[in-house]
Each structure stands twice: as C-alpha cells, then as structure tokens.
Design an enzyme around this catalytic site. Structure first.
Site, PDB file in Angstrom:
ATOM      1  N   ARG A   1       0.860  -1.177   0.000  1.00  0.00           N
ATOM      2  CA  ARG A   1       0.000   0.000   0.000  1.00  0.00           C
ATOM      3  C   ARG A   1       0.897   1.227   0.000  1.00  0.00           C
ATOM      4  NH1 ARG A   1      -4.166  -2.109   4.645  1.00  0.00           N
ATOM      5  NH2 ARG A   1      -5.683  -3.138   3.294  1.00  0.00           N
TER       6      ARG A   1
ATOM      7  N   GLN B   1       6.872  -4.515   4.145  1.00  0.00           N
ATOM      8  CA  GLN B   1       6.924  -5.954   3.906  1.00  0.00           C
ATOM      9  C   GLN B   1       6.465  -6.327   2.497  1.00  0.00           C
ATOM     10  OE1 GLN B   1       6.130  -7.962   8.117  1.00  0.00           O
ATOM     11  NE2 GLN B   1       4.279  -6.979   7.384  1.00  0.00           N
TER      12      GLN B   1
ATOM     13  N   ASP C   1      -1.803   2.083  11.258  1.00  0.00           N
ATOM     14  CA  ASP C   1      -1.908   1.424   9.962  1.00  0.00           C
ATOM     15  C   ASP C   1      -1.374   2.318   8.856  1.00  0.00           C
ATOM     16  OD1 ASP C   1      -2.916  -0.994  10.779  1.00  0.00           O
ATOM     17  OD2 ASP C   1      -5.012  -0.456  10.453  1.00  0.00           O
TER      18      ASP C   1
ATOM     19  N   ASP D   1      -2.778   2.638   5.849  1.00  0.00           N
ATOM     20  CA  ASP D   1      -3.812   3.155   4.954  1.00  0.00           C
ATOM     21  C   ASP D   1      -4.821   4.056   5.650  1.00  0.00           C
ATOM     22  OD1 ASP D   1      -4.834   1.088   6.465  1.00  0.00           O
ATOM     23  OD2 ASP D   1      -6.103   0.298   4.876  1.00  0.00           O
TER      24      ASP D   1
ATOM     25  N   ASP E   1      -3.689  -7.450  17.965  1.00  0.00           N
ATOM     26  CA  ASP E   1      -3.882  -6.257  18.791  1.00  0.00           C
ATOM     27  C   ASP E   1      -4.856  -6.522  19.934  1.00  0.00           C
ATOM     28  OD1 ASP E   1      -5.972  -6.588  16.987  1.00  0.00           O
ATOM     29  OD2 ASP E   1      -5.894  -4.553  16.179  1.00  0.00           O
TER      30      ASP E   1
ATOM     31  N   HIS F   1     -10.306   5.213   8.703  1.00  0.00           N
ATOM     32  CA  HIS F   1      -9.889   3.870   8.294  1.00  0.00           C
ATOM     33  C   HIS F   1     -10.984   3.289   7.407  1.00  0.00           C
ATOM     34  CE1 HIS F   1      -9.190  -0.497   8.737  1.00  0.00           C
ATOM     35  NE2 HIS F   1      -7.945  -0.187   9.030  1.00  0.00           N
TER      36      HIS F   1
END
Length: 625
Positions: free
Chosen positions: A183, A212, A270, A272, A377, A401
């Site tokens: 992303r 990654q 995150d 994104d 999490d 999100h």
C-alpha cells in the site's frame, strides 16, 4: 455561513510564530477549525451557527453578528478522561484574539447538558494573548469542554488556541511504527500528512516504516521528500511479509532496541489511514501525563463516510470468539456531527489503526504473538490489561480507516480470525469448550448452507491448527498464509467476478431477489433448508444483494450470484452436495475433537505464552528471513 479553507496535505506550512506552552506545560490539544485536507467534513472541527466565518486550520475569522462553536468531534477537550486518568486538576486554555467579541468556554455534564464555565470579552484587541485556567473537577462520569466565539457589530479573529496541563516529569520519547504491505501510495500519504505538521513531526524521536511488500514505499517519487523532511528520524526497514503482527512487532523491536531513553511511547498506526496529526498530540499528552502507564488508543472514523464513528470503545466476548463489540453506552456507527460521547466509557483494548503503547508494557508482558495478523492487537490489549495496564480509547483522537461494512469478511484471512480468536480465548478466558464449539458449529452450518465451502474449509483448518498447539506458529505465519490461500482458491465460489460477466450465468437469469423477512423459528427453517438442498429441490438462479445474503435466503437457490460487500463485483455460489457432505463430516469430527482435546490445547497455549512473546523468538523470525 461558513467558508472553510484547508491546506494541502503535502504542503508543509511554516512553523507557527505563536507561543506554545513552555517546558513547565504539556500541550494536550490544539483547537483547529478545519481538517488537514479538503476531504474532511469541516463540521467535525468547527460549526458556525450564525453569520459568516472563515474557518482555517489554526484560525477563524468572524464577521459581525457571527457565532462559531467548537462543540465538535475534534473541537472538544475530553475533560472526563483527563480527570480520570491523570492527577491534573486544571487545564490551561491559551488563545490569540484580535478584534471585538466574546470567547466562552462551555462544558457538558455526563448526560450532555451544557454549562458555561467562563466568558472573556475582547475590545479592539490586537493579537491579545488570552490565558484561562479551567478546573478539571466535575467530570468523573463524563463531560467535555469547548470554545464558543461570538461577535456583535464588529468582527473578531481567534487563532492558536491551545489546551495544556502542568508537566510533572520529562516527556517520553515517541516512536511512530507503521506497518505496510503493498500500500505504497497510502503509506506515503500518511507519512506526508505527518511530516507536513511541523509541530507534530518535530516532537517525534523516530518514525519506523516496516515495509513488507514488493511494491515498496521507497519506490515512490514523494518518498525522497519525506526522507529529507524527517532526516534521521525516519527509519525505513524492509523485511519479508510476516503479517501485521510481524510488521508492528519489528517496529516495536527496533524502537525498544534503538531508542536510548528509558521510557518510550510506541505509536502504532496502519499504513492506509487518513491521519489527523493532532491525534498524535492528544494520545501522546494523555500517555505522558497519566499517573501510571496506560495504553491510549485513537478512535476509528469511517473513511468512505468520514463523519461517522465506527465505535466509541470496544470489548471482546471470548465465550463466542467475538471482538469489536461496543462497550455499554458507546456510540456505534454514529454521525459525529450530530452526536457526541459525553459519558466516559472504558474499552478492553484498542485496535492498532492507531494505538500508543508505553515501553514499560513491552518490558513486562513481552511482544505480540507471532500470529501473522488479526486478533494480535486484541490479544495484546487483553494481556496488557491483565498485567495492570488499562487501555483508554480517547474521544476526539480519531483517524479515518476503511469502513468495515464494505469489507468482505468471506475471504482467506478468515482462517486467521478463527484460529487467533481461539488462541486469545484460550489465553484470556475460562475457555468454555462446549459454548465455543456450539458457536463454531453454527458458523460452519451457516457457511455450508449458504454455499460458502471455502469458508467452511478455513474454519476446519483453523480449529485443527489450534488443537495442534503452539508449534503451528513456528513459521511466523508465512507458510501458513500460503497454504491457506491455496486451500481457499480450491473453491470456485471464492472468486470475485465482474457483474457484467458472470461465468455460466446469463444476464437475463440474474433477477434480483429479496427475502420475505427474518424467520422467527430459525432451527426449523435451517432443518428445512438442509433437507431441501440435499433433495435438490431448490430454485434455479438468483441475484442477491450483499445486504440480503442471509443463509435462509441464499439456500433457497441452486445458484446464487451474491454481491460482494465491497460492491466491486459478485461471487458465484453453486450448490455442491459432495462438498457440503464432506465438509460437514470433517467439521463435525474436528469440533468433537475441540470438545475432547480443548482443555489440553488451552493449557499448552498458556504454557507457551512466555516463549511465544519473547524477544528471542521474534529475533529468530527476523533473522531467518
């Protein structure tokens, strides 16, 4: 009438010349009148209720006879949370005012009833420095503070409004950790938003980007500008895909190892998300000022519907393997331009779209589990709470999100949700095997009756691997993810097709159907549907919307063309008697094993927890790839 002007995300504004709180003060929040970009609803920051006002990021200009309120999602100061979690007994409000008008500070009670705390009048002021001390003394059960500005015949400008508390000890270093996988554009946009806010970026000790993917962030032209802006603060790490757990843990691992100070705030986010930079200020301030180490999480706002809050705070029901449940009295799917969370609520954990973890937590309870992704999490938050480190989900500290309702949960990643929820339940609950088995049996039957054979296969594999015990995590998830993807792909209904080209189905046969209603006698209807399917007495072909794709409706048809929740295409489900009976036998066998062997598996997972969460375990994962 409101006129909102908003800066571009990538354009770094000059550092403010206005005075910020000194070293004896801790900046808790900035009152901003517009968002970081034009996509964000202005009503989440400020609300002109009368007259004409120009709302800029850090300044509002009111014409005569105008009123502007910051009783908004980002405009409110969460006084109740500051009174509950810190020993601060007052908050200081500073502002720079010009012109003529009134500044009021208003508070709400826990039931939302407003009350005026103080009013300040400015007459023909020119950059008048206002400083007000406001007690944090009547907010135990709930309530917030906000600013209201009012003019009469003349206009007024208010800018640089800051909320601060007394600093009792040196501030922690803060290290941002972003995990990303293919992303690149989203991750770069998050970095650019963070970098553009000098007041925020300048306070960060490190920004770890753990990439990654094969489509890398560093390949984007804008990455060089981010590198130049952050300098040595940016730590870009490449590694093979170890999932969200492996990516976030690598950032935690590096931050704990590299930062020289004793206490570090680890801010996980995150790749994104759409970031409101002041959320970093707010999370960091509460974590630093808290009397004891706490995890402080940001709330999730829906990206496609940016004025909607996903949930005020979350809890998990491990007896039925469900997380993401709203705590009592929490707002859920709420329009935050219409509703506010006045009652203070406590969550069990906070998802890692944005969550700050003190390094003391890592020192005491270890690292996240190597579960690849999903529930990592949740498990970590529950483990921290059990060790005495609560999680605070802070209102007004939000990030946008991707909407969960637009995600298709019927995909290969559900394997990790099933398996990791079992692991979490084994570690942190009484692990009622019969109740859990009953829940999974209903999930299995639902999948089979609605012709989702790939999903049923994932559930069976997940339970098998849970029973296999901690050795199923030995690969860090990479080999398991590949095997699960292969298993998933073996089932044709898992593929998404364009609605204009569904293989083997004529357009004329794709007539949309809707259920007559929700059955009142579920068990009887389920038995009837199973018999109807096995006797091949179902109807022909139907097109079914995502909202109507209940098992009791889909199971009426031999072939169902079901809309994907993402609205990007459709899935083609066909009844397969052989697959249904085979998976039913395999599922029944493994669920019976869960009843018989579940206690032993639970004990093995609990015994292995210290090793699974150990730094040396993660060192082996990182060094072997």
């Amino acid at each position: 009438m409101a006129i909102t002007t908003q800066p571009q995300v990538t354009a770094a504004p000059a550092p403010t010349a206005r005075p910020e709180p000194g070293p004896s003060r801790l900046l808790a929040q900035r009152t901003l009148f517009a968002g970081p970009n034009a996509d964000v609803p202005a009503a989440m920051y400020s609300c002109p209720t009368r007259g004409v006002a120009v709302c800029e990021r850090d300044r509002v200009i009111l014409d005569g006879h105008a009123v502007v309120s910051t009783n908004t999602y980002f405009g409110r100061f969460p006084a109740s949370y500051w009174q509950r979690w810190t020993s601060a007994r007052s908050v200081e409000l500073e502002a720079v005012l010009s012109g003529t008008g009134l500044l009021r500070v208003i508070a709400s009670d826990s039931d939302g009833t407003p009350r005026t705390l103080t009013t300040h009048e400015v007459l023909d002021g020119h950059e008048e420095q206002l400083k007000l001390t406001l007690p944090l003394d009547r907010f135990v059960d709930g309530g917030a503070m906000w600013v209201e500005l009012e003019t009469s015949t003349a206009g007024m400008t208010a800018e640089s409004i800051r909320w601060s508390v007394a600093a009792l000890k040196p501030r922690r270093a803060t290290a941002v950790v972003i995990c990303t996988y293919n992303r690149a554009d989203d991750c770069l946009a998050t970095l650019q938003t963070l970098t553009a806010d000098h007041a925020v970026a300048g306070e960060l000790a490190a920004v770890y980007v753990v990439d990654q993917g094969t489509d890398t962030v560093e390949s984007r032209p804008g990455f060089a500008d981010v590198q130049a802006a952050l300098g040595s603060v940016l730590r870009y790490v490449r590694q093979p895909n170890l999932g969200g757990a492996g990516g976030f843990t690598r950032g935690i691992y590096e931050a704990v190892r590299n930062e020289t100070v004793e206490r570090v705030n680890l801010l996980l986010m995150d790749d994104d998300i759409r970031l409101e930079p002041d959320t970093v200020v707010r999370l960091r301030a509460l974590a630093d000022r808290a009397d004891e180490p706490i995890l402080v999480g940001g709330q999730m706002l829906n990206l496609l519907h940016p004025d909607r809050l996903h949930v005020g705070a979350e809890r998990a029901n491990l007896a039925i393997l469900r997380a993401g449940q709203p705590v009592p009295d929490a707002l859920t799917n709420a329009d935050v331009t219409e509703e506010q969370q006045d009652l203070r609520i406590d969550g069990d954990y906070n998802a890692w779209w944005t969550c700050m973890i003190p390094s003391e937590v890592v020192s005491q309870i270890g690292y996240p589990l190597p579960v690849f992704f999903q529930w990592d999490d949740i498990e970590y938050g529950l483990r921290a709470r059990a060790a005495g480190f609560p999680t605070v989900t802070l209102p007004g500290a939000g990030v946008w999100h991707a909407d969960f309702s637009w995600k298709n949960w019927d995909d290969w990643s559900r394997y990790f949700s099933y398996r990791n929820s079992l692991i979490t339940s084994a570690l942190h609950s009484e692990f009622d095997r019969r109740r859990i088995t009953d829940h999974l049996a209903r999930q299995l039957i639902d999948a089979l009756v609605s012709m989702r054979y790939g999903l049923a296969a994932l559930l069976i594999r997940a339970v098998e691997d849970f029973l296999r015990g901690p050795e199923s995590l030995a690969d860090g998830g990479t080999e398991t993810a590949a095997a699960v993807r292969k298993l998933w792909a073996e089932h044709p209904e898992t593929k998404t097709h364009p609605v204009s080209a569904v293989p083997g189905v004529r357009s004329v046969d794709m007539k949309r159907t809707a259920p007559a209603g929700t059955p009142s006698m579920m068990r009887a209807v389920l038995a009837k549907r199973i018999v109807t399917q096995l006797r091949r007495r179902t109807h022909g072909t139907a097109a079914i919307s995502a909202a109507d794709a209940h098992w009791w409706h889909v199971s009426l048809f031999e072939t169902a063309v079901v809309t994907d929740p993402s609205q990007e295409g459709v899935r083609l489900r066909r009844f397969d008697r052989d697959a249904m009976t085979r998976l039913a036998r395999e599922g029944g066998t493994v669920l019976w094993r869960l009843v018989r062997e579940g206690r032993d598996a639970r004990d093995r997972w609990r015994a292995a927890l210290p090793e699974l969460s150990d730094r040396q375990t993660w060192s082996r994962h990182f060094e072997s790839r």
